[in-house]
Design an enzyme around this catalytic site. Structure first.
Site, mmCIF file in Angstrom:
data_model
loop_
_atom_site.group_PDB
_atom_site.id
_atom_site.type_symbol
_atom_site.label_atom_id
_atom_site.label_comp_id
_atom_site.label_asym_id
_atom_site.label_seq_id
_atom_site.Cartn_x
_atom_site.Cartn_y
_atom_site.Cartn_z
ATOM 1 N N ALA A 180 1.198 -1.140 0.144
ATOM 2 C CA ALA A 180 0.717 -0.189 0.105
ATOM 3 C C ALA A 180 0.780 1.263 -0.041
ATOM 4 O O ALA A 180 1.566 1.373 0.483
ATOM 5 C CB ALA A 180 -0.807 0.000 1.080
ATOM 6 N N TYR A 208 -4.851 8.756 2.351
ATOM 7 C CA TYR A 208 -5.117 7.817 2.792
ATOM 8 C C TYR A 208 -5.763 6.496 3.626
ATOM 9 O O TYR A 208 -6.377 5.562 3.304
ATOM 10 C CB TYR A 208 -4.031 7.813 4.029
ATOM 11 N N LYS A 256 -8.136 3.044 2.299
ATOM 12 C CA LYS A 256 -7.527 2.052 2.707
ATOM 13 C C LYS A 256 -8.636 1.155 3.677
ATOM 14 O O LYS A 256 -9.372 0.396 3.569
ATOM 15 C CB LYS A 256 -6.740 1.692 4.634
ATOM 16 N N TYR A 281 4.415 18.606 14.627
ATOM 17 C CA TYR A 281 2.458 19.013 13.852
ATOM 18 C C TYR A 281 2.220 20.238 15.291
ATOM 19 O O TYR A 281 1.547 18.933 16.433
ATOM 20 C CB TYR A 281 2.203 18.164 13.047
ATOM 21 N N ASN A 322 1.991 12.717 21.238
ATOM 22 C CA ASN A 322 3.390 12.499 20.272
ATOM 23 C C ASN A 322 3.962 13.486 21.113
ATOM 24 O O ASN A 322 5.745 12.795 20.836
ATOM 25 C CB ASN A 322 2.912 13.823 18.858
ATOM 26 N N THR A 331 -5.860 -0.429 8.584
ATOM 27 C CA THR A 331 -5.312 0.205 9.743
ATOM 28 C C THR A 331 -6.159 0.080 11.001
ATOM 29 O O THR A 331 -7.606 1.268 10.294
ATOM 30 C CB THR A 331 -4.904 1.287 9.197
ATOM 31 N N ASP A 332 -6.085 1.521 12.056
ATOM 32 C CA ASP A 332 -6.555 1.949 12.696
ATOM 33 C C ASP A 332 -7.727 3.249 12.001
ATOM 34 O O ASP A 332 -8.643 3.298 12.709
ATOM 35 C CB ASP A 332 -6.174 2.580 14.673
ATOM 36 N N GLU A 333 -6.628 4.066 10.869
ATOM 37 C CA GLU A 333 -7.164 4.847 10.926
ATOM 38 C C GLU A 333 -9.068 4.846 10.283
ATOM 39 O O GLU A 333 -9.235 6.151 9.710
ATOM 40 C CB GLU A 333 -6.379 5.631 10.024
HETATM 41 P P1 NAD Z 1 5.154 0.888 3.366
HETATM 42 O O1 NAD Z 1 5.174 1.843 2.964
HETATM 43 O O2 NAD Z 1 6.753 0.713 4.630
HETATM 44 O O3 NAD Z 1 5.541 -0.264 2.495
HETATM 45 C C1 NAD Z 1 4.649 -0.662 1.183
HETATM 46 C C2 NAD Z 1 5.203 -1.184 0.643
HETATM 47 O O4 NAD Z 1 4.123 -1.432 -0.584
HETATM 48 C C3 NAD Z 1 6.816 -0.686 0.129
HETATM 49 O O5 NAD Z 1 8.030 -1.928 0.082
HETATM 50 C C4 NAD Z 1 5.816 -0.940 -1.093
HETATM 51 O O6 NAD Z 1 7.306 -1.445 -2.493
HETATM 52 C C5 NAD Z 1 5.348 -1.796 -1.383
HETATM 53 N N1 NAD Z 1 4.016 -0.708 -2.822
HETATM 54 C C6 NAD Z 1 3.792 0.252 -2.379
HETATM 55 N N2 NAD Z 1 2.400 -0.144 -3.695
HETATM 56 C C7 NAD Z 1 2.533 -1.226 -4.639
HETATM 57 C C8 NAD Z 1 2.271 -1.638 -5.582
HETATM 58 N N3 NAD Z 1 1.962 -1.251 -6.633
HETATM 59 N N4 NAD Z 1 2.600 -2.884 -5.980
HETATM 60 C C9 NAD Z 1 3.395 -3.913 -5.334
HETATM 61 N N5 NAD Z 1 3.981 -3.372 -4.217
HETATM 62 C C10 NAD Z 1 3.692 -2.019 -3.606
HETATM 63 O O7 NAD Z 1 4.216 0.443 4.991
HETATM 64 P P2 NAD Z 1 4.541 -0.676 5.804
HETATM 65 O O8 NAD Z 1 4.226 1.142 6.981
HETATM 66 O O9 NAD Z 1 4.658 -1.318 5.946
HETATM 67 O O10 NAD Z 1 2.652 -0.644 5.895
HETATM 68 C C11 NAD Z 1 2.623 -2.038 5.485
HETATM 69 C C12 NAD Z 1 1.017 -2.165 5.524
HETATM 70 O O11 NAD Z 1 0.201 -1.943 6.660
HETATM 71 C C13 NAD Z 1 0.246 -0.590 4.736
HETATM 72 O O12 NAD Z 1 -1.031 -1.560 4.293
HETATM 73 C C14 NAD Z 1 -0.099 -0.159 5.826
HETATM 74 O O13 NAD Z 1 -1.838 0.727 5.200
HETATM 75 C C15 NAD Z 1 -0.578 -0.945 6.862
HETATM 76 N N6 NAD Z 1 -0.598 -0.596 8.523
HETATM 77 C C16 NAD Z 1 0.480 0.956 8.628
HETATM 78 C C17 NAD Z 1 0.902 -0.133 9.960
HETATM 79 C C18 NAD Z 1 1.736 1.565 10.364
HETATM 80 O O14 NAD Z 1 2.521 1.968 11.446
HETATM 81 N N7 NAD Z 1 2.973 1.450 9.416
HETATM 82 C C19 NAD Z 1 -0.059 0.082 11.128
HETATM 83 C C20 NAD Z 1 -1.353 -0.096 10.555
HETATM 84 C C21 NAD Z 1 -1.228 -1.253 9.292
HETATM 85 O O1 DAU Z 2 -2.382 4.192 13.028
HETATM 86 C C1 DAU Z 2 -1.598 3.514 12.421
HETATM 87 C C2 DAU Z 2 -1.123 4.473 11.374
HETATM 88 O O2 DAU Z 2 0.161 5.380 11.795
HETATM 89 C C3 DAU Z 2 -1.344 3.447 9.745
HETATM 90 O O3 DAU Z 2 -2.075 3.037 9.206
HETATM 91 C C4 DAU Z 2 0.049 4.457 8.815
HETATM 92 O O4 DAU Z 2 0.675 3.817 7.529
HETATM 93 C C5 DAU Z 2 0.992 4.989 9.563
HETATM 94 O O5 DAU Z 2 1.944 6.108 8.882
HETATM 95 C C6 DAU Z 2 0.856 5.515 11.262
HETATM 96 O O6 DAU Z 2 0.305 7.070 10.570
HETATM 97 P P1 DAU Z 2 0.291 8.137 11.482
HETATM 98 O O7 DAU Z 2 -0.070 9.516 10.848
HETATM 99 O O8 DAU Z 2 0.181 8.636 12.435
HETATM 100 O O9 DAU Z 2 2.269 7.437 11.789
HETATM 101 P P2 DAU Z 2 2.925 9.070 11.021
HETATM 102 O O10 DAU Z 2 4.519 8.184 12.133
HETATM 103 O O11 DAU Z 2 2.946 10.123 9.809
HETATM 104 O O12 DAU Z 2 2.980 10.267 12.305
HETATM 105 C C7 DAU Z 2 2.319 10.013 14.056
HETATM 106 C C8 DAU Z 2 2.358 11.089 14.582
HETATM 107 O O13 DAU Z 2 2.944 12.114 15.177
HETATM 108 C C9 DAU Z 2 0.870 12.038 13.854
HETATM 109 O O14 DAU Z 2 0.277 12.691 15.008
HETATM 110 C C10 DAU Z 2 1.614 12.912 13.121
HETATM 111 C C11 DAU Z 2 2.887 13.350 14.184
HETATM 112 N N1 DAU Z 2 3.638 13.457 13.291
HETATM 113 C C12 DAU Z 2 4.485 13.248 12.254
HETATM 114 C C13 DAU Z 2 5.598 13.408 11.044
HETATM 115 C C14 DAU Z 2 6.250 13.343 10.299
HETATM 116 C C15 DAU Z 2 4.991 15.069 13.463
HETATM 117 O O15 DAU Z 2 4.467 15.883 14.326
HETATM 118 N N2 DAU Z 2 5.869 15.952 12.516
HETATM 119 C C16 DAU Z 2 6.139 14.545 12.241
HETATM 120 O O16 DAU Z 2 7.733 15.342 11.072
#
Ligand code: NAD
Ligand code: DAU
Length: 376
Positions: free
Chosen positions: A83, A182, A186, A239, A281, A133-135
């Protein structure tokens, strides 16, 4: 089993691939990834030569390619993580998020449907597991900014920091109210997955997880970005007022939950996954600053002056807090790491792996792919 893991070169996906490749030598694990800016094969160096692992560079939107791969590899299971994952990017470029997260998921679903329906055993022994995601649930109110004792106790939340910032939590039966492009994309993909179960009988499972942290996370996300900035004494862009709350889970605990649910989860169910570990945060940023300073031998707290309040993220969700008691009750999962332990491990990993960080921040790993795939 022959299993496709999509997005296996990304942050969470690489931990899931590593766990499955090492734990299940009898399975064939196919990592299907397009290698966008977020995909990095260096995340999987330790498993790339294992006989039960295969990498395929492919776009999930390439329906014909995906369908052929499923046929060629006799795929029985799909764990779908690929994703676009960063909220700030989705605000700038929503089309890419709709394309990958919605159309890409639909392409995976339709390919699996056509392939599995063509087999004599049809859905028998098959699984399409979608990681969400929880979002999608929107934002919870901060009814208790001073923090209250939460109703749940788990290993991870029994650490020093053990507060909730409201009485309400995300439960599986809540209605979807996504706010960012986003989370809207999702949410839409989650609906398609459930529709494929309800319409065609596909054996699907959906899980919704809270914020993950740990090694190999792309440094556009809060924790790795800030660790790297503190190391180089660059400003930390907070932020708004830094009061937003996120519920943090160590990435390996998410991967363990995915393993358990893939094998033991009930078809057509949804499970929420989270650490009962809420942080404002600004509080987590202070913990990260103190930890980086200590591990670098600087006076603890020296780098607090890097905190820089900047314009808030548009539509910034106030509070996320997952109720994962269903998963705990039905499948016996709980986080294994206390937060203090997890954050120490994480900061240490980024400081010890500066080369990984430098490659990612300079974009060198993308050039490596260009060379690797040149002429193909
Ligand atoms: P990430 O951005 O680190 O990795 C995404 C991966 O998907 C990358 O390897 C990218 O190359 C691949 N990708 C993107 N578009 C693609 C496409 N069109 N075809 C094939 N591959 C593709 O993401 P992450 O943080 O590891 O998140 C993984 C999954 O978990 C996502 O679905 C995200 O919504 C979900 N998620 C993430 C979090 C979090 O905190 N990071 C929390 C809950 C759920
Ligand atoms: O809740 C699950 C989600 O968590 C996943 O689905 C998303 O893929 C993942 O990116 C994450 O989303 P957030 O937006 O919560 O994560 P991020 O690390 O971007 O930001 C965390 C918090 O920190 C959010 O409240 C925004 C704030 N932030 C983020 C960045 C990058 C800042 O204050 N400054 C920053 O530079």
């Amino acid at each position: 089993m022959n299993i496709i893991i999509t997005g296996g070169a990304g942050f969470i996906g690489s931990h899931v691939v590593r766990l499955f490749v090492n734990k299940y030598p009898q399975y064939k694990i196919i990592n299907l990834d397009k290698l966008t800016y977020a995909g990095n094969l260096a995340n999987l160096k330790d498993v790339e030569d294992k006989p039960n692992y295969k990498f395929v560079k492919m776009d999930i939107c390439d329906f014909e390619g995906v369908y052929k791969l499923m046929q060629d590899e006799h795929v029985d299971g799909i764990i779908h993580l690929a994703a676009e994952s960063h909220v700030d990017r989705s605000i700038k470029d929503p089309f890419t998020f709709a394309q990958t997260n919605v159309m890409g998921t639909l392409s995976m679903l339709q390919a699996a449907k056509l392939y599995w329906e063509s087999l004599p055993e049809k859905w028998e022994g098959k699984r399409f597991y979608h990681i969400s995601t929880d979002e999608v649930y929107g934002a919870l109110e901060m009814t208790h900014p001073e923090g209250i004792k939460p109703p749940f106790t788990t290993k991870a939340s029994s650490g020093e920091h053990h507060l909730a910032y409201g009485e309400k939590f995300f439960t599986e039966d809540l209605k979807y109210q996504p706010h960012s492009p986003y989370s809207a994309a999702k949410a839409s993909s989650d609906h398609f997955v459930r529709a494929f179960h309800d319409t065609y009988g596909m054996p699907t499972i959906v899980t919704n997880c809270s914020n993950n942290y740990g090694p190999y996370q792309f440094p556009e996300k809060l924790i790795p970005l800030f660790i790297n900035n503190i190391r180089h004494r660059k400003p930390l862009p907070v932020y708004g007022k830094g009061e937003n709350v996120r519920d943090w889970l160590y990435v390996e605990d998410h991967a363990r939950a995915i393993d358990l649910i893939f094998h033991k989860g009930k078809i057509a169910e949804t499970y929420n996954i989270g650490g009962f570990n809420e942080w404002k945060n600004i509080d987590i940023i202070k913990v990260v600053i103190n930890t980086v300073d200590r591990l670098l031998g600087r006076p603890e707290g020296q780098d607090m002056d890097l905190i820089t309040y900047v314009t808030d993220r548009a539509g910034h969700d106030m509070r996320y807090a997952i109720d994962s008691s269903k998963l705990q009750r039905e499948l016996g999962w709980e986080p294994s790491l206390q937060f203090e332990e997890g954050i120490e491990k994480t900061v240490r990993w980024y400081l010890d792996n500066q080369e990984w960080m430098d490659n990612v921040t300079s974009g060198d790993y993308l050039k490596y792919y260009e060379d690797m795939y040149a002429g193909r």
